[in-house]
Design a protein around this motif. Structure first.
Motif, PDB file in Angstrom:
ATOM      1  N   LEU A 126      11.705 -38.893  20.334  1.00 53.12           N
ATOM      2  CA  LEU A 126      12.586 -38.477  19.245  1.00 53.12           C
ATOM      3  C   LEU A 126      12.509 -39.450  18.070  1.00 53.12           C
ATOM      4  O   LEU A 126      12.630 -40.664  18.237  1.00 53.12           O
ATOM      5  CB  LEU A 126      14.034 -38.391  19.740  1.00 53.12           C
ATOM      6  N   GLN A 127      12.333 -38.908  16.861  1.00 56.25           N
ATOM      7  CA  GLN A 127      12.339 -39.704  15.636  1.00 56.25           C
ATOM      8  C   GLN A 127      13.761 -39.662  15.061  1.00 56.25           C
ATOM      9  O   GLN A 127      14.147 -38.683  14.432  1.00 56.25           O
ATOM     10  CB  GLN A 127      11.344 -39.133  14.626  1.00 56.25           C
ATOM     11  N   VAL A 128      14.530 -40.716  15.293  1.00 56.38           N
ATOM     12  CA  VAL A 128      15.936 -40.705  14.899  1.00 56.38           C
ATOM     13  C   VAL A 128      16.283 -41.954  14.106  1.00 56.38           C
ATOM     14  O   VAL A 128      15.909 -43.066  14.474  1.00 56.38           O
ATOM     15  CB  VAL A 128      16.855 -40.551  16.134  1.00 56.38           C
ATOM     16  N   GLN A 129      16.979 -41.749  12.985  1.00 56.44           N
ATOM     17  CA  GLN A 129      17.486 -42.826  12.143  1.00 56.44           C
ATOM     18  C   GLN A 129      19.011 -42.814  12.209  1.00 56.44           C
ATOM     19  O   GLN A 129      19.616 -41.842  12.671  1.00 56.44           O
ATOM     20  CB  GLN A 129      17.063 -42.624  10.679  1.00 56.44           C
ATOM     21  N   THR A 130      19.639 -43.878  11.703  1.00 53.67           N
ATOM     22  CA  THR A 130      21.097 -43.922  11.654  1.00 53.67           C
ATOM     23  C   THR A 130      21.568 -44.456  10.302  1.00 53.67           C
ATOM     24  O   THR A 130      20.870 -45.227   9.651  1.00 53.67           O
ATOM     25  CB  THR A 130      21.676 -44.825  12.762  1.00 53.67           C
ATOM     26  N   TYR A 131      22.750 -44.013   9.929  1.00 55.74           N
ATOM     27  CA  TYR A 131      23.442 -44.601   8.776  1.00 55.74           C
ATOM     28  C   TYR A 131      24.924 -44.667   9.139  1.00 55.74           C
ATOM     29  O   TYR A 131      25.666 -43.701   8.939  1.00 55.74           O
ATOM     30  CB  TYR A 131      23.254 -43.774   7.508  1.00 55.74           C
ATOM     31  N   PRO A 132      25.381 -45.804   9.717  1.00 53.07           N
ATOM     32  CA  PRO A 132      26.787 -45.936  10.078  1.00 53.07           C
ATOM     33  C   PRO A 132      27.670 -45.837   8.837  1.00 53.07           C
ATOM     34  O   PRO A 132      27.357 -46.401   7.788  1.00 53.07           O
ATOM     35  CB  PRO A 132      26.868 -47.328  10.712  1.00 53.07           C
ATOM     36  N   CYS A 133      28.783 -45.115   8.968  1.00 55.28           N
ATOM     37  CA  CYS A 133      29.703 -44.982   7.826  1.00 55.28           C
ATOM     38  C   CYS A 133      31.090 -44.635   8.354  1.00 55.28           C
ATOM     39  O   CYS A 133      31.381 -43.465   8.641  1.00 55.28           O
ATOM     40  CB  CYS A 133      29.211 -43.907   6.859  1.00 55.28           C
ATOM     41  N   TYR A 134      31.930 -45.649   8.513  1.00 51.21           N
ATOM     42  CA  TYR A 134      33.308 -45.428   8.937  1.00 51.21           C
ATOM     43  C   TYR A 134      34.173 -45.491   7.687  1.00 51.21           C
ATOM     44  O   TYR A 134      34.445 -46.568   7.149  1.00 51.21           O
ATOM     45  CB  TYR A 134      33.728 -46.491   9.951  1.00 51.21           C
ATOM     46  N   VAL A 135      34.585 -44.330   7.189  1.00 47.91           N
ATOM     47  CA  VAL A 135      35.237 -44.280   5.881  1.00 47.91           C
ATOM     48  C   VAL A 135      36.663 -44.826   5.944  1.00 47.91           C
ATOM     49  O   VAL A 135      37.399 -44.597   6.901  1.00 47.91           O
ATOM     50  CB  VAL A 135      35.254 -42.836   5.317  1.00 47.91           C
ATOM     51  N   GLN A 136      37.029 -45.578   4.913  1.00 49.27           N
ATOM     52  CA  GLN A 136      38.377 -46.089   4.727  1.00 49.27           C
ATOM     53  C   GLN A 136      39.017 -45.309   3.586  1.00 49.27           C
ATOM     54  O   GLN A 136      38.361 -45.055   2.562  1.00 49.27           O
ATOM     55  CB  GLN A 136      38.341 -47.582   4.384  1.00 49.27           C
ATOM     56  N   PRO A 137      40.282 -44.898   3.716  1.00 49.51           N
ATOM     57  CA  PRO A 137      40.918 -44.059   2.681  1.00 49.51           C
ATOM     58  C   PRO A 137      40.788 -44.611   1.274  1.00 49.51           C
ATOM     59  O   PRO A 137      40.530 -43.876   0.323  1.00 49.51           O
ATOM     60  CB  PRO A 137      42.382 -43.994   3.140  1.00 49.51           C
ATOM     61  N   GLU A 138      40.952 -45.940   1.131  1.00 46.53           N
ATOM     62  CA  GLU A 138      40.936 -46.517  -0.216  1.00 46.53           C
ATOM     63  C   GLU A 138      39.540 -46.590  -0.814  1.00 46.53           C
ATOM     64  O   GLU A 138      39.385 -46.794  -2.028  1.00 46.53           O
ATOM     65  CB  GLU A 138      41.560 -47.928  -0.194  1.00 46.53           C
ATOM     66  N   ALA A 139      38.507 -46.423   0.003  1.00 52.17           N
ATOM     67  CA  ALA A 139      37.126 -46.514  -0.508  1.00 52.17           C
ATOM     68  C   ALA A 139      36.284 -45.318  -0.096  1.00 52.17           C
ATOM     69  O   ALA A 139      35.058 -45.373  -0.161  1.00 52.17           O
ATOM     70  CB  ALA A 139      36.477 -47.808  -0.008  1.00 52.17           C
ATOM     71  N   GLU A 140      36.944 -44.227   0.318  1.00 51.50           N
ATOM     72  CA  GLU A 140      36.219 -43.092   0.889  1.00 51.50           C
ATOM     73  C   GLU A 140      35.190 -42.508  -0.075  1.00 51.50           C
ATOM     74  O   GLU A 140      34.046 -42.255   0.306  1.00 51.50           O
ATOM     75  CB  GLU A 140      37.196 -42.000   1.321  1.00 51.50           C
ATOM     76  N   ALA A 141      35.580 -42.281  -1.322  1.00 57.17           N
ATOM     77  CA  ALA A 141      34.673 -41.646  -2.279  1.00 57.17           C
ATOM     78  C   ALA A 141      33.386 -42.450  -2.436  1.00 57.17           C
ATOM     79  O   ALA A 141      32.280 -41.887  -2.417  1.00 57.17           O
ATOM     80  CB  ALA A 141      35.370 -41.478  -3.623  1.00 57.17           C
ATOM     81  N   GLN A 142      33.524 -43.774  -2.589  1.00 59.29           N
ATOM     82  CA  GLN A 142      32.337 -44.614  -2.764  1.00 59.29           C
ATOM     83  C   GLN A 142      31.490 -44.637  -1.494  1.00 59.29           C
ATOM     84  O   GLN A 142      30.259 -44.547  -1.550  1.00 59.29           O
ATOM     85  CB  GLN A 142      32.758 -46.044  -3.134  1.00 59.29           C
ATOM     86  N   GLN A 143      32.144 -44.775  -0.327  1.00 62.48           N
ATOM     87  CA  GLN A 143      31.406 -44.836   0.931  1.00 62.48           C
ATOM     88  C   GLN A 143      30.646 -43.546   1.206  1.00 62.48           C
ATOM     89  O   GLN A 143      29.488 -43.571   1.636  1.00 62.48           O
ATOM     90  CB  GLN A 143      32.373 -45.146   2.079  1.00 62.48           C
ATOM     91  N   VAL A 144      31.292 -42.417   0.959  1.00 60.16           N
ATOM     92  CA  VAL A 144      30.628 -41.129   1.196  1.00 60.16           C
ATOM     93  C   VAL A 144      29.490 -40.919   0.203  1.00 60.16           C
ATOM     94  O   VAL A 144      28.434 -40.390   0.557  1.00 60.16           O
ATOM     95  CB  VAL A 144      31.649 -39.979   1.130  1.00 60.16           C
ATOM     96  N   ALA A 145      29.675 -41.361  -1.046  1.00 66.62           N
ATOM     97  CA  ALA A 145      28.606 -41.237  -2.040  1.00 66.62           C
ATOM     98  C   ALA A 145      27.394 -42.064  -1.624  1.00 66.62           C
ATOM     99  O   ALA A 145      26.241 -41.610  -1.739  1.00 66.62           O
ATOM    100  CB  ALA A 145      29.111 -41.672  -3.412  1.00 66.62           C
ATOM    101  N   GLU A 146      27.636 -43.278  -1.135  1.00 70.44           N
ATOM    102  CA  GLU A 146      26.532 -44.133  -0.676  1.00 70.44           C
ATOM    103  C   GLU A 146      25.832 -43.522   0.533  1.00 70.44           C
ATOM    104  O   GLU A 146      24.598 -43.536   0.639  1.00 70.44           O
ATOM    105  CB  GLU A 146      27.053 -45.527  -0.344  1.00 70.44           C
TER     106      GLU A 146
END
Length: 263
Positions: A126-146
């Motif tokens: 399996l060719q699998v990559q990861t991008y961990p992203c645990y969103v915080q309410p105060e920074a959700e927009a920026q984290q999701v955009a990244e």
């Protein structure tokens, strides 16, 4: 297509769902997949925006056993329960067999990486990559955009996104426009189940629609979701299914009287 309180559910087996994804990739066509449960039904009912997203979703399968039972009750059954976790395993296995790339995005810190390791143990190719992203309410927009930029740059064929539900579906809808040949799955907290941090209940617990009680024993902080928010919508779901069943009952047609012969 069956519907529960207006929410669409596709009438497919697990194998048919996986085939739909692999066939779509072979044709250069992607899509979005949502796995509704009782809590998702509640959010669907309370949000016109979500209802619009659901109507544009390519595959909707019943994750929660109460939905499966209600569909049977109203005489519009689906073949089986299909959880996000089961889809993650099955689609990853098919991806490995066909050479498609997979990305796990989101989840608690470390969850995506350990889930990827578990998937590789079952499917070493399996060719699998990861991008961990645990969103915080105060920074959700920026984290999701990244995260979204990283997903687009990955050019993955299949993306499993583990974010809070509303954030997850809106992100998938936007990414779908950027990556029309990619399949996106909303899998919530499934990475925890894949990597073994949380156990699935026994099958008999699921069949009795008691998974919520099982989960409360290990995550009592979810009491409001299940007891305050979940119980009323579950009761309404049962009543709606019974009403639909009654409406689908055939109306008996009285037999015509036999003609009286003369002579």
């Amino acid at each position: 297509m069956p519907r529960l309180m207006g929410m669409p559910i596709h009438d497919v087996t697990m194998n048919e769902a996986v085939d739909r994804v692999i066939d779509g990739l072979a044709r250069g066509r992607g899509g979005t997949v949502i796995t509704p449960n009782i809590d998702i039904l509640r959010q669907y009912r309370s949000s016109p925006d979500l209802r619009e997203v659901f109507e544009g979703t390519d595959l909707l399968v019943a994750d929660g056993m109460p939905l499966v039972v209600s569909l049977r009750l109203q005489r519009t059954p689906v073949p089986e329960q299909i959880t996000g976790t089961d889809l993650l395993w099955a689609v990853s296995t098919a991806a490995a067999a066909h050479g498609h790339t997979v990305l796990l995005a989101g989840g608690l810190p470390g969850d995506a990486d350990r889930a990827a390791e578990a998937l590789r143990r079952r499917n070493p190719e399996l060719q699998v990559q990861t991008y961990p992203c645990y969103v915080q309410p105060e920074a959700e927009a920026q984290q999701v955009a990244e995260m979204s930029r990283a997903v687009v740059e990955s050019r993955a064929d299949i993306v499993f996104i583990g974010l809070p539900f509303r954030t997850q579906v809106t992100t998938m809808a936007l990414l779908r426009e950027e990556m029309p040949a990619t399949w996106f799955f909303g899998v919530g907290s499934s990475f925890e189940l894949v990597n073994g941090d949380r156990a699935r209940p026994p099958r008999w617990v699921q069949r009795m629609c008691m998974e919520w009680a099982w989960r409360l024993t290990s995550q009592p902080q979810l009491w409001r979701r299940y007891l305050v928010d979940g119980m009323p919508i579950a009761a309404r779901l049962v009543m709606s299914a019974l009403r639909t069943r009654w409406q689908r009952q055939p109306i008996p047609v009285p037999a015509s009287p036999s003609p009286v012969s003369s002579g």
